[in-house]
Structure formats: C-alpha cells, structure tokens
Design a protein around this motif. Structure first.
Motif, PDB file in Angstrom:
ATOM      1  N   LYS A   2      15.257  -5.220  -2.688  1.00  0.00           N
ATOM      2  CA  LYS A   2      15.157  -6.511  -3.372  1.00  0.00           C
ATOM      3  C   LYS A   2      13.745  -6.799  -3.870  1.00  0.00           C
ATOM      4  CE  LYS A   2      19.078  -8.748  -1.136  1.00  0.00           C
ATOM      5  NZ  LYS A   2      19.573  -9.911  -0.377  1.00  0.00           N
ATOM      6  N   GLY A   3      12.746  -6.182  -3.246  1.00  0.00           N
ATOM      7  CA  GLY A   3      11.374  -6.453  -3.664  1.00  0.00           C
ATOM      8  C   GLY A   3      10.932  -5.682  -4.889  1.00  0.00           C
ATOM      9  N   ILE A   4      11.760  -4.777  -5.425  1.00  0.00           N
ATOM     10  CA  ILE A   4      11.386  -3.987  -6.606  1.00  0.00           C
ATOM     11  C   ILE A   4      11.676  -4.816  -7.853  1.00  0.00           C
ATOM     12  CG2 ILE A   4      11.756  -1.833  -7.854  1.00  0.00           C
ATOM     13  CD1 ILE A   4      12.708  -0.572  -5.252  1.00  0.00           C
ATOM     14  N   ALA A   5      10.629  -5.180  -8.572  1.00  0.00           N
ATOM     15  CA  ALA A   5      10.784  -6.090  -9.708  1.00  0.00           C
ATOM     16  C   ALA A   5      11.401  -5.406 -10.922  1.00  0.00           C
ATOM     17  CB  ALA A   5       9.423  -6.688 -10.081  1.00  0.00           C
ATOM     18  N   ASP A   6      11.098  -4.130 -11.119  1.00  0.00           N
ATOM     19  CA  ASP A   6      11.594  -3.406 -12.289  1.00  0.00           C
ATOM     20  C   ASP A   6      13.073  -3.089 -12.109  1.00  0.00           C
ATOM     21  OD1 ASP A   6      12.237  -0.719 -13.681  1.00  0.00           O
ATOM     22  OD2 ASP A   6      10.449  -1.436 -14.713  1.00  0.00           O
ATOM     23  N   ARG A  15       0.826  -1.209   0.000  1.00  0.00           N
ATOM     24  CA  ARG A  15       0.000   0.000   0.000  1.00  0.00           C
ATOM     25  C   ARG A  15       0.861   1.260   0.000  1.00  0.00           C
ATOM     26  NH1 ARG A  15      -2.778  -4.217   1.949  1.00  0.00           N
ATOM     27  NH2 ARG A  15      -5.021  -4.255   1.571  1.00  0.00           N
ATOM     28  N   ILE A  16       2.046   1.183   0.596  1.00  0.00           N
ATOM     29  CA  ILE A  16       2.984   2.303   0.503  1.00  0.00           C
ATOM     30  C   ILE A  16       3.356   2.547  -0.951  1.00  0.00           C
ATOM     31  CG2 ILE A  16       5.310   3.086   1.105  1.00  0.00           C
ATOM     32  CD1 ILE A  16       5.086   1.609   3.718  1.00  0.00           C
ATOM     33  N   ALA A  17       3.637   1.449  -1.653  1.00  0.00           N
ATOM     34  CA  ALA A  17       3.986   1.562  -3.073  1.00  0.00           C
ATOM     35  C   ALA A  17       2.828   2.155  -3.868  1.00  0.00           C
ATOM     36  CB  ALA A  17       4.355   0.188  -3.623  1.00  0.00           C
ATOM     37  N   PHE A  18       1.618   1.743  -3.552  1.00  0.00           N
ATOM     38  CA  PHE A  18       0.442   2.234  -4.268  1.00  0.00           C
ATOM     39  C   PHE A  18       0.260   3.738  -4.068  1.00  0.00           C
ATOM     40  CE2 PHE A  18      -4.111   3.268  -4.161  1.00  0.00           C
ATOM     41  CZ  PHE A  18      -4.486   2.890  -5.433  1.00  0.00           C
ATOM     42  N   ILE A  19       0.465   4.205  -2.845  1.00  0.00           N
ATOM     43  CA  ILE A  19       0.226   5.607  -2.504  1.00  0.00           C
ATOM     44  C   ILE A  19       1.211   6.535  -3.222  1.00  0.00           C
ATOM     45  CG2 ILE A  19       0.281   7.282  -0.601  1.00  0.00           C
ATOM     46  CD1 ILE A  19      -0.680   4.928   1.222  1.00  0.00           C
ATOM     47  N   HIS A  58       9.776   3.787  -8.225  1.00  0.00           N
ATOM     48  CA  HIS A  58       8.516   3.120  -7.942  1.00  0.00           C
ATOM     49  C   HIS A  58       8.012   3.550  -6.573  1.00  0.00           C
ATOM     50  CE1 HIS A  58       8.421  -0.695 -10.695  1.00  0.00           C
ATOM     51  NE2 HIS A  58       8.131   0.410 -11.318  1.00  0.00           N
ATOM     52  N   GLY A  59       6.748   3.281  -6.328  1.00  0.00           N
ATOM     53  CA  GLY A  59       6.236   3.459  -4.974  1.00  0.00           C
ATOM     54  C   GLY A  59       6.990   2.585  -3.996  1.00  0.00           C
ATOM     55  N   GLN A  60       7.487   1.434  -4.482  1.00  0.00           N
ATOM     56  CA  GLN A  60       8.251   0.535  -3.619  1.00  0.00           C
ATOM     57  C   GLN A  60       9.600   1.119  -3.228  1.00  0.00           C
ATOM     58  OE1 GLN A  60       7.775  -2.674  -6.537  1.00  0.00           O
ATOM     59  NE2 GLN A  60       7.110  -4.007  -4.874  1.00  0.00           N
ATOM     60  N   SER A  61       9.979   2.232  -3.819  1.00  0.00           N
ATOM     61  CA  SER A  61      11.239   2.884  -3.447  1.00  0.00           C
ATOM     62  C   SER A  61      11.123   3.632  -2.126  1.00  0.00           C
ATOM     63  CB  SER A  61      11.672   3.875  -4.539  1.00  0.00           C
ATOM     64  OG  SER A  61      11.775   3.253  -5.799  1.00  0.00           O
ATOM     65  N   THR A  62       9.902   3.790  -1.625  1.00  0.00           N
ATOM     66  CA  THR A  62       9.691   4.605  -0.425  1.00  0.00           C
ATOM     67  C   THR A  62      10.453   4.085   0.772  1.00  0.00           C
ATOM     68  OG1 THR A  62       7.474   5.116  -1.223  1.00  0.00           O
ATOM     69  CG2 THR A  62       7.950   5.609   1.077  1.00  0.00           C
ATOM     70  N   GLU A  83      18.260  -0.088 -19.259  1.00  0.00           N
ATOM     71  CA  GLU A  83      18.023  -1.179 -18.319  1.00  0.00           C
ATOM     72  C   GLU A  83      16.635  -1.777 -18.530  1.00  0.00           C
ATOM     73  OE1 GLU A  83      19.799  -2.796 -16.040  1.00  0.00           O
ATOM     74  OE2 GLU A  83      21.608  -1.671 -16.576  1.00  0.00           O
ATOM     75  N   GLU A  84      16.551  -3.070 -18.279  1.00  0.00           N
ATOM     76  CA  GLU A  84      15.303  -3.786 -18.511  1.00  0.00           C
ATOM     77  C   GLU A  84      14.209  -3.300 -17.564  1.00  0.00           C
ATOM     78  OE1 GLU A  84      13.841  -8.461 -18.862  1.00  0.00           O
ATOM     79  OE2 GLU A  84      15.852  -7.935 -18.163  1.00  0.00           O
ATOM     80  N   THR A  85      13.014  -3.095 -18.108  1.00  0.00           N
ATOM     81  CA  THR A  85      11.868  -2.693 -17.292  1.00  0.00           C
ATOM     82  C   THR A  85      10.773  -3.739 -17.422  1.00  0.00           C
ATOM     83  OG1 THR A  85      10.882  -1.415 -19.087  1.00  0.00           O
ATOM     84  CG2 THR A  85      12.364  -0.243 -17.592  1.00  0.00           C
ATOM     85  N   ARG A  86       9.920  -3.774 -16.410  1.00  0.00           N
ATOM     86  CA  ARG A  86       8.826  -4.735 -16.413  1.00  0.00           C
ATOM     87  C   ARG A  86       7.568  -4.043 -15.940  1.00  0.00           C
ATOM     88  NH1 ARG A  86      13.291  -7.335 -14.544  1.00  0.00           N
ATOM     89  NH2 ARG A  86      13.970  -9.142 -15.740  1.00  0.00           N
ATOM     90  N   PRO A  87       6.416  -4.551 -16.353  1.00  0.00           N
ATOM     91  CA  PRO A  87       5.161  -3.951 -15.889  1.00  0.00           C
ATOM     92  C   PRO A  87       5.087  -4.001 -14.372  1.00  0.00           C
ATOM     93  CG  PRO A  87       4.755  -5.506 -17.668  1.00  0.00           C
ATOM     94  CD  PRO A  87       6.190  -5.669 -17.289  1.00  0.00           C
ATOM     95  N   PHE A  88       4.621  -2.919 -13.793  1.00  0.00           N
ATOM     96  CA  PHE A  88       4.519  -2.826 -12.342  1.00  0.00           C
ATOM     97  C   PHE A  88       3.097  -3.200 -11.937  1.00  0.00           C
ATOM     98  CE2 PHE A  88       4.390   0.181  -8.500  1.00  0.00           C
ATOM     99  CZ  PHE A  88       4.767  -0.836  -7.657  1.00  0.00           C
ATOM    100  N   ILE A  89       2.905  -4.452 -11.556  1.00  0.00           N
ATOM    101  CA  ILE A  89       1.591  -4.949 -11.164  1.00  0.00           C
ATOM    102  C   ILE A  89       1.587  -5.130  -9.656  1.00  0.00           C
ATOM    103  CG2 ILE A  89      -0.141  -6.754 -11.495  1.00  0.00           C
ATOM    104  CD1 ILE A  89       0.513  -5.170 -14.004  1.00  0.00           C
ATOM    105  N   MET A  90       0.702  -4.420  -8.986  1.00  0.00           N
ATOM    106  CA  MET A  90       0.631  -4.495  -7.534  1.00  0.00           C
ATOM    107  C   MET A  90      -0.597  -5.267  -7.093  1.00  0.00           C
ATOM    108  SD  MET A  90       1.752  -0.790  -6.059  1.00  0.00           S
ATOM    109  CE  MET A  90       0.473   0.027  -6.972  1.00  0.00           C
TER     110      MET A  90
END
Length: 846
Positions: A438-442, A397-401, A412-416, A507-514
């Motif tokens: 480590k949890g950031i997929a992109d 939810r932090i990533a989403f916000i 990404h929101g996951q960078s927070t 750098e390789e990017t991937r869809p960010f699906i939460m």
C-alpha cells in the motif's frame, strides 16, 4: 459531531499523534476507490463529540499519489470542520510547504509542532507565539511518543467546539450570526502569488458566483490553475454547467499565463515564503553537530555495507517472524485443537465408518478456519516488525538501497519488503506481502509487485516441499532447498518485467520521490496497535471468503459420492469386522455390556475422542492424571475399557482399538472412492491429456486442485489418496514403489508448485488491492500456465536425456536465472517526462 482531519507530511509523527489522541479505539478501513488505509476514532471531551480522521501522509495536494488523491477527496467530500496540521519540528522549513496549502483551504486549523524533543536536542528553537500570530491559528508543542501535548490539543479543539456550538445555536448566543464562522477559530491567512494573482482573483470571483462551497474558492481556483484533475472532476460533478464554465475559464487563464511554468512558480513562492518565515521564527545553531541519523546512515547507506545490513535485517525478519513464529504455533495449536475437539464433541457422532454429512461439513469448515487462525502468531510478529521498521525510519532506506536494481524490472525499492514477507526465503505469506504494497505510490510498480508476490514461497507450500524432498531427495535436500528458496526471486523479477512491458505498460506512473527521515524509537503502544489492526483486517477480509471457498470445495469433493458397488463391498467389510469383534469378546464377562452395536460404536468414538483430547494435554504427570480423572467422571461406565486395569478390560480395549484402526482405514477408502468419483475428481481426470506431459495423473491433479483453497491441503490430499495402512508417513506411501513415481516426477511437481499461487485467500486479497477482476484472472491463470509449461518441458527433457532429479532442477534454475538477466538488460521507457520529474522533484523537496 465535529469532524477533525489530522494532516501532515510523511514521517512527521502524525500517526503517533493520532494514536496518542485515540488510544486503542481506532477504526480502520480504506478510502473509497483506493487501497489507502483510512483510520478514524471517536473522542468525547468536555461534553463535545469529535470524529478524528488520520489523513494519509502527503507532501502536497498535487494529486500525484493515491495518498494525495485520497486526502483531496476527503477534504472536498467529507468537509471536515477543523484541521490539525502536524509538523516535524526538527524539519520545520520542509514541513511548511504543506502547511501553506492547508491554510489556503480556509478551514479553522491547529498547528502541532511534534518531535520538539528532537528539535531541542539539535539546538532548534521555534517562536510559537510569532508563528501563531503570523498564521492566525493556535500553535502547540508536542512529543507524541511521550504523550506530551495531548491535553493542550484537547483544550484547543474543545474551545473550537464551544465557539462553533455557540455560534450555530442562536438560543445560546442570540447575537450570533449563523452565516459566518466564529472569528476566534477562523483562518484567514492566504499566501500571495504575485505573478498569478490576477488569474487567481478572476477565477475566484467566477467560482463565488457559480458555487456555494464551504471550502475556500481561492483554494479551488488555485487547484484549477494547477490543473488538479481531482478538483476538476469534483466541480464538474456538481453541475454540467459549471464544468463547461471551468473549461472556458481555464482556456482564458492559460492564454494569460502561457509564458509561465505554473507549478514551478507556485512551488517557488511557497518555498520562498517558508524560507522567509524561518528567518523570523526559527533559530538554529550556527555550527550544526553531526546528528545520530547522519552517523548511522554512514554505515546503513554505505555502498557495500548497506546490502550486508539489509540482508541481516531481512534474515532477522524471516527468523523472528517465520521461524520463531512457527515455533509459537506449537504452543497455540493445542488450544485451537481443544476448541476443535469441543466443537466435534457437540456434533452427531460417527457410526463406525458412517460419518454424518453435517459432521463432515462442519469439521471441514473448522479445519479450514483453524488453518488460517493457526498462523496468527506469525502475522502478529510480521506486522510488529513492519511497524518497527516504519517507525524507526529504516523502511525508506530499504527502498533507497534496492531501487536501482528493481527499477530494471519495473519495480521499486519499496517492493523489497512485500517480496520478503511473501517468502523471498522459504516460509512467507502472500497475504501480508500483498497488503504491505500500500505504501508504493507508483501504480505500475505497486500492481507489478502485487502480481509477483504470489510467486514467493509461502509457508503453506513448505509441507509439500518437505513431502517430496523427504520421499525422493533425502541425500540432496539442502541443495534442492537452495534451488527452491532462491529461484522464486528470479521468477518474480522476470514476471514483473514482462508485465510492466506489456499489460501494465499503460498503468499510471508517478515520480518516485523518497525522503530519508530521522531515526526514531518506536512506541510499544503504536507497534502493538498497528499489529492488531492489520491482523484483524487479515481475519476479517480473508476469513469469511476462505470459508465460502471451503464450502464450494466441500461440495466438489463430496458429490456425487461413492458408487453403489463400492458401498456394498464396504458394508461387507464392516459386517466381517463386527463379526470378528463379537467372536473375540464372546467369553468376556463384559460381553453383555459391550456387545450391542450402538455401544460398540460409542466406545470407538470415546476411544478416538480420548486420544485426540489427550494429545492437547501438557505432558506433565499431574495434568495427565487430572485429564483422565475428568474423562472418567464424564463416562464412568465405559472408561475402564478406554484405560483398562485388568486382563478382561484389556481384551475389550484391544478389540476396540483394532476396530478404530480398521474403521479409519475404511473411512480412508470411502474418502478415496468419493474423491475419485467427485466432480473435482472427474475434472482431474479430464485434465490428464494435458498434464500427462508433466507426468501428472488424475490423482496429482486432484491434489493440486484441492489445495487451491490452502496449499497445506496438498499434503493431506496426497496422504489420503495414497494411504495404504502400512506407511507411517505420507512421503513413505507417496515415494513407494506402488505409487509409481520417480524423482523426475517429483521435480515436475516442485516446478509446478513453485509457480502456482499459494491459495485462494491471496488471490482475494490481490483483487481487493488491484480492484480488477481482469488482473486477478491474469494472476491466477498465468502462474498455472507457466508452471505447467515449465514442468512439462523439463519433465520431457529429463526423460529424453535421462537426467537425474537434481540435474533437472539445476538446469531449470540456470534457465530462469539466465532469462532474468536478459530481461534486466532491456532498456525501459521513462515513467514520466524529464520536465515532469524535475517539476515533481522541485515541488516535493526543499
């Protein structure tokens, strides 16, 4: 030993099941070639040995993310004997998407319906017998957080082991055919894909003729049709001939299926099959009640409240881990200091001002190691909070916000969380911040986050900030601290934007699906285990390297040493001091006992040892008396001069204290001479033509260079270089008139420290996570260049316009904020094509 893989989608409780099965005996490493954590454990049950491996959570085997790539590599390379598929029973239909893909691998499998308590509270009923018959695999209900289902799982894998051992050992079952799997454990369920079946069957036949694989060739054929590059590479590695044949086969079926969107067709069949199966085995209430998760999310994800709640969570994380954790170090440090004093007591003692080289070296290493170990309480709390946020479901939810804001800068929101841990407020640490990426997929966003975390204000910089603010900005410390604590956030966004638009552009990017999972209560066992594991990784990966760097720095600061002329002057001062001591105690009745040089030096060392050990003793009267009594027993002849009781003893004590103080000043003088003449000191002088534009002389250069191993060293180096023997605190000496510095010099140094990376340890961890020496070099060089450029610009402008220190800092702050806003307005290219985004979204979401 039988190898078992535990697989499941993210947030299904897979790690909880793994912890339930493994207990505290877990082994944590990284999967080869990626930074995804690999957890494993060894189990023994009913005479069988098992290796349990917790695969990273994945929604599918599409090879979009690092987690999916690691899972596919493990299944092909490690060839597990058995698969445990953990399913979130409260989200049964969504979980089946991965289950169908696991069944297609053709390995014996066990389905574990986890979170059954949550499912039952929601009125969800699952017919486990019908599900087991449908898939021809055992199905077990479990609640991992409460330990329910463990015995049933152990019984199931033991039954498989018994069947496997009986089948593969003819002496136990002479009628067994070693060429086939035992039917009681095998899985022969295959989901049909009508539109693709001719191509799948043809390709399967080709693979059967060319390969001998323990994995279903139908699954391999399906992955080839999906154009899964991991499977293509693995098959090509087996034989160049097979690689050529694969290209030929792919060309053939691509012509046959040119009218189809293959990935969408496969996804549709799996989702339709899941929907049909749910109609057969799943019963849900007609009128669904509003769940607790939905109710909480009305506030947590509210357009305005979400940022307030997030701010409180971030502040709470900072307050509990950094502030309270730092307070805990006040209690743990005395124990470390006691160990340090014990180690020093075993080393060759100093002979007044002559400290043996081996003693200096080991003390240097001990200080370097303990500077690291002292922050373990902070890391334990930090990692525990991370585990709680992960387990409760608030992390996604932090990533989403924040995703929309961060997306403008390539993050990404996951960078927070990594940025917060790195020190979005003053007092973080770059090492856990980098490890939390480590949890950031992109890949692009993950590397950009890793490269920007070191710009945050780590805890090690706080003493340096305190030194300069206390010396030059005592009346405006709060305002200056606001500038320091917030400007780094804008710097990080700007750097991330520049990097993702330049060197990270390819750098390789991937869809960010939460996925926003249901809220869950974390388990104490799981939180503690993960905290301890991550702290151990920190010590193991960083500690050894920091010690190696400490050795290099010691050499650079020690050699070539004090000049002969300076040594002669120091020897003359020592002679005078010893002569004055001898004259002062000549009439003492203890003269014969304490007049020879060896005894004098021993008394000085005892005095210093007593003071150091006394500081680690609790302030209660009884403990102090016990300590003094123990010290007296160890040194019965000389203790009376350390703790005198009459006038003659006080005379000796007073003279010994004077010698100890003067000896310390001489040691500081020797240290200053050694630093000035050292290789690092010469390098500092060589940098003066460049750094002078920022107001830095060689002494400041040496302070910054020596602090690269650990930023706390900057204060120690400054305190040593500017020691006068009169000032009680480093800021008094550094801010005095003799030093020759102004508030403008202080601002330049603050700007430089704000930009520079926190320590060599963070750069080592950065290298371990980006797997690139090139990027590590950029991460080291870029902050130093930016710091020196901005420090020089604003130091020069401040001198030209006669700005005060606060004014200069304010203009610097406004410049950075404005630059960040401009970069945020730049339109960024899409990370992947619209069709790829749509396909990924369709594949990942139900």
């Amino acid at each position: 030993m039988i190898k078992i893989a535990i697989a499941g989608q993210p947030n299904c409780g897979k790690s909880t099941i793994f912890t339930m099965m493994s207990g505290v005996k877990q082994y944590v490493a990284n999967y080869p070639g990626v930074t995804v954590e690999k957890k494993s454990t060894l189990l023994r049950h009913e005479g069988h040995e098992f290796e349990l491996v917790d695969l990273p959570g994945t929604y599918s085997f599409s090879a979009f993310s690092k987690e999916e790539q690691a899972a596919i590599n493990f299944l092909i390379d490690e060839n597990p004997d058995f698969i445990i598929n953990v399913i979130d029973a409260s989200s049964f239909q969504r979980s089946l998407y991965l289950t169908y893909q696991l069944l297609e691998i053709g390995k014996p499998m066990l389905i574990v319906l986890n979170m059954m308590d949550v499912a039952k509270r929601r009125g969800i009923q699952i017919d486990t017998q019908a599900l087991a018959q449908k898939f021809n695999v055992p199905v077990i209900e479990a609640v991992g957080a409460k330990g329910i289902g463990k015995e049933a799982m152990l019984a199931a894998i033991s039954q498989f082991a018994t069947c496997l051992n009986t089948h593969t050992n003819p002496s136990k079952n002479p009628s067994a055919n070693p060429g086939t799997r035992p039917s009681t454990s095998s899985n022969n369920y295959q989901l049909p894909y009508p539109a693709l079946e001719p191509a799948i069957q043809a390709l399967t036949q080709h693979l059967d003729a060319e390969l001998q694989s323990s994995i279903s060739t139908r699954w391999l054929a399906l992955k080839l049709i999906e154009n899964n590059f991991i499977v293509q590479e693995k098959l090509a590695q087996n034989s160049p001939h097979v690689a050529e044949r694969i290209q030929q086969w792919q060309a053939e079926f691509e012509q046959q299926l040119v009218h189809l969107d293959i990935n969408a067709t496969i996804a549709t069949e799996r989702h339709q099959a899941a929907k049909t199966l749910c109609g057969e085995v799943l019963q849900e209430p007609v009128n669904k009640r509003t769940t607790l998760t939905s109710y909480i999310d009305k506030f947590v994800l509210n357009r305005w409240l979400s940022f307030i709640i997030l701010g409180l969570v971030i502040f709470g994380t900072y307050e509990l881990s950094i502030v309270k954790g730092y307070e805990i170090t006040n209690y743990t440090w005395p124990y470390l200091a006691s160990v340090k004093n014990y180690i020093i007591s075993l080393l060759p003692q100093a002979q007044f001002v002559e400290v043996p080289l081996i003693t200096e070296f080991i003390v240097w290493l001990v200080n370097s190691a303990f500077a690291l170990l002292n922050y373990i309480p902070i890391f334990l709390i930090l990692f525990a909070i991370i585990a709680v946020l992960e387990d409760t479901g608030y992390m996604p939810r932090i990533a989403f916000i924040l995703d929309r804001v961060f997306n403008r800068y390539g993050l990404h929101g996951q960078s927070t969380l990594p940025l917060v841990l790195g020190g979005a407020f003053v007092g973080g640490c770059a090492v856990p911040g980098i490890m939390a990426t480590k949890g950031i997929a992109d890949d692009r966003a993950r590397i950009a986050t890793i490269m920007t975390v070191p710009y945050m204000n780590c805890l090690a910089k706080v003493p340096f900030y305190t030194l300069l603010l206390g010396a030059f900005f005592a009346s405006s410390m709060s305002l200056m601290m606001f500038f320091i604590s917030t400007v780094t956030f804008f710097i990080a966004l700007s750097v991330a934007s520049v990097l993702t638009l330049t060197i990270l552009k390819r750098e390789e990017t991937r869809p960010f699906i939460m996925e926003l999972p249901a809220y869950h209560l974390p388990t104490l066992k799981g939180v503690v285990l993960r905290s301890l594991q991550r702290v151990w990784l920190y010590i193991h990966k960083v500690g050894t390297i920091v010690m190696a760097v400490a050795v290099v720095l010691f050499v650079l600061l020690q050699f070539p040493g004090v000049s002969n002329d300076a040594q002669v002057k120091i020897d003359e001062k020592v002679t005078v001091l010893l002569s004055d001591y001898d004259s002062a105690i000549k009439d003492s009745p203890y003269y014969a006992q304490v007049s020879d040089q060896e005894t004098v030096f021993h008394l000085i060392n005892l005095h210093n040892q007593f003071r150091a050990e006394r500081m680690t003793v609790a302030s209660s009267t009884e403990k102090v008396k016990d300590f003094e009594a123990g010290f007296a027993l160890k040194h019965p002849e000389l203790f009376k001069f350390i703790k005198p009781s009459n006038q003659d003893e006080r005379l000796i004590n007073r003279q010994i204290r004077t010698l100890a103080q003067q000896g310390q000043l001489l040691q500081n003088e020797i240290k200053n001479q050694r630093i000035e003449n050292s290789l690092l000191g010469m390098f500092g002088r060589a940098l003066e033509p460049v750094t002078q534009w920022a107001g830095f002389d060689w002494r400041i250069n040496v302070a910054f260079l020596s602090s690269f191993a650990a930023r706390e060293s900057a204060v120690a180096t400054i305190g040593s270089i500017y020691e006068t023997g009169k000032a009680e605190r480093p800021e008094e000496a550094f801010g005095g008139e003799a030093a020759g510095y102004t508030a403008l010099h202080a601002v330049a140094m603050l700007i430089f420290m704000i930009f520079t990376p926190p320590c060599i340890a963070s750069m080592v961890v950065l290298k371990l996570n980006v797997q690139s020496y090139k990027l590590m070099s950029v991460a080291i060089a870029m902050p130093f260049i930016l710091g020196l450029v901005f420090a020089s610009i604003f130091f020069t402008l401040g001198q030209y316009f006669a700005w005060s220190g606060v004014e200069t800092m304010g203009y610097f702050y406004l410049t950075i904020v404005g630059f960040t806003i401009v970069l945020g307005l730049i339109k960024r290219p899409l990370s992947c094509s619209t069709s790829e985004q749509a396909r990924a979204s369709y594949t990942y979401q139900v």
